[in-house]
Design a protein around this motif. Structure first.
Motif, PDB file in Angstrom:
ATOM      1  N   TRP A  26       4.353 -32.141 -17.800  1.00 17.48           N
ATOM      2  CA  TRP A  26       5.500 -31.864 -16.910  1.00 17.48           C
ATOM      3  C   TRP A  26       5.586 -30.387 -16.562  1.00 17.48           C
ATOM      4  O   TRP A  26       5.928 -30.021 -15.449  1.00 17.48           O
ATOM      5  CB  TRP A  26       6.802 -32.356 -17.519  1.00 17.48           C
ATOM      6  CG  TRP A  26       6.853 -33.843 -17.513  1.00 17.48           C
ATOM      7  CD1 TRP A  26       6.825 -34.676 -18.587  1.00 17.48           C
ATOM      8  CD2 TRP A  26       6.906 -34.695 -16.365  1.00 17.48           C
ATOM      9  NE1 TRP A  26       6.853 -35.989 -18.173  1.00 17.48           N
ATOM     10  CE2 TRP A  26       6.902 -36.027 -16.826  1.00 17.48           C
ATOM     11  CE3 TRP A  26       6.938 -34.464 -14.995  1.00 17.48           C
ATOM     12  CZ2 TRP A  26       6.949 -37.109 -15.965  1.00 17.48           C
ATOM     13  CZ3 TRP A  26       6.983 -35.541 -14.134  1.00 17.48           C
ATOM     14  CH2 TRP A  26       6.984 -36.844 -14.627  1.00 17.48           C
ATOM     15  N   TRP A  27       5.267 -29.506 -17.517  1.00 18.26           N
ATOM     16  CA  TRP A  27       5.265 -28.086 -17.209  1.00 18.26           C
ATOM     17  C   TRP A  27       4.207 -27.800 -16.148  1.00 18.26           C
ATOM     18  O   TRP A  27       4.446 -27.034 -15.222  1.00 18.26           O
ATOM     19  CB  TRP A  27       5.005 -27.278 -18.474  1.00 18.26           C
ATOM     20  CG  TRP A  27       5.057 -25.804 -18.207  1.00 18.26           C
ATOM     21  CD1 TRP A  27       6.156 -25.003 -18.217  1.00 18.26           C
ATOM     22  CD2 TRP A  27       3.957 -24.963 -17.849  1.00 18.26           C
ATOM     23  NE1 TRP A  27       5.817 -23.713 -17.898  1.00 18.26           N
ATOM     24  CE2 TRP A  27       4.466 -23.662 -17.662  1.00 18.26           C
ATOM     25  CE3 TRP A  27       2.597 -25.181 -17.661  1.00 18.26           C
ATOM     26  CZ2 TRP A  27       3.672 -22.591 -17.311  1.00 18.26           C
ATOM     27  CZ3 TRP A  27       1.798 -24.112 -17.309  1.00 18.26           C
ATOM     28  CH2 TRP A  27       2.335 -22.827 -17.135  1.00 18.26           C
ATOM     29  N   VAL A  29       3.022 -29.841 -13.861  1.00 20.51           N
ATOM     30  CA  VAL A  29       3.449 -30.379 -12.567  1.00 20.51           C
ATOM     31  C   VAL A  29       4.456 -29.439 -11.915  1.00 20.51           C
ATOM     32  O   VAL A  29       4.343 -29.109 -10.732  1.00 20.51           O
ATOM     33  CB  VAL A  29       4.027 -31.795 -12.730  1.00 20.51           C
ATOM     34  CG1 VAL A  29       4.732 -32.239 -11.469  1.00 20.51           C
ATOM     35  CG2 VAL A  29       2.926 -32.774 -13.105  1.00 20.51           C
ATOM     36  N   CYS A  30       5.445 -28.996 -12.675  1.00 16.23           N
ATOM     37  CA  CYS A  30       6.461 -28.084 -12.123  1.00 16.23           C
ATOM     38  C   CYS A  30       5.848 -26.742 -11.735  1.00 16.23           C
ATOM     39  O   CYS A  30       6.116 -26.213 -10.658  1.00 16.23           O
ATOM     40  CB  CYS A  30       7.585 -27.883 -13.126  1.00 16.23           C
ATOM     41  SG  CYS A  30       8.573 -29.354 -13.384  1.00 16.23           S
TER      42      CYS A  30
END
Length: 164
Positions: A26-27, A29-30
């Motif tokens: 998720w990090w 992707v962000c």
């Protein structure tokens, strides 16, 4: 002589002790969303292989959302017209809509969503080496707009609509 022995004995241990960045999905992707690296499909001028992009034009988002919203409107208007006595001319959708309206709507949204996603992903490439896929997206948007206009015109016609 390897890299660890050249840099000193402590540098290889310190480097390998860090957390593996592949586990922070998720990090990544962000971070990748706000710091894109690939903005063009080719790395070099003579490179003709397929390469994905990290960053797409913002107008493609508007076109994609427009297509998806018009697809929802098409599904709703199709069901209303079918209740009023119209016939579904698409044989695949006709098989679904007469069995289950929920399955019809789910499959229609899934097929449209996957198609739009693939076309946005391939927007900078050429369809049959003639037409950029980006322009095909615009054509789909115009076609859906025309279809909605035709369905609204059919609603104003002599079709008996049910009382909702």
């Amino acid at each position: 002589m390897n890299r660890a022995s050249r840099a000193g004995p402590d540098s290889s241990h310190e480097r390998r002790a860090r957390a593996d960045r592949r586990h922070r999905i998720w990090w990544s992707v962000c971070y990748g969303s706000f710091n894109p690296r690939r903005r063009t499909p080719q790395r070099r001028l003579d490179d003709s292989r397929f390469h994905s992009l990290d960053w797409h034009s913002s107008h493609l988002l508007a076109v994609a959302i427009g297509i998806l919203l018009l697809s929802v409107a098409d599904a709703f208007l199709t069901v209303v017209l079918l209740q009023g006595g119209a016939d579904e001319v698409n044989p695949i959708m006709a098989a679904l809509v007469y069995r289950s309206v929920a399955m019809f709507a789910a499959l229609k949204m899934a097929m449209t969503g996957v198609g739009v996603l693939l076309m946005v992903f391939l927007a900078r490439y050429r369809f049959m080496r003639l037409l950029r896929v980006e322009w095909v997206l615009y054509g789909v948007l115009i076609a859906y707009g025309s279809l909605i206009g035709y369905e609204v015109w059919m609603l104003k016609g002599p079709v008996d609509l049910p009382n909702l």
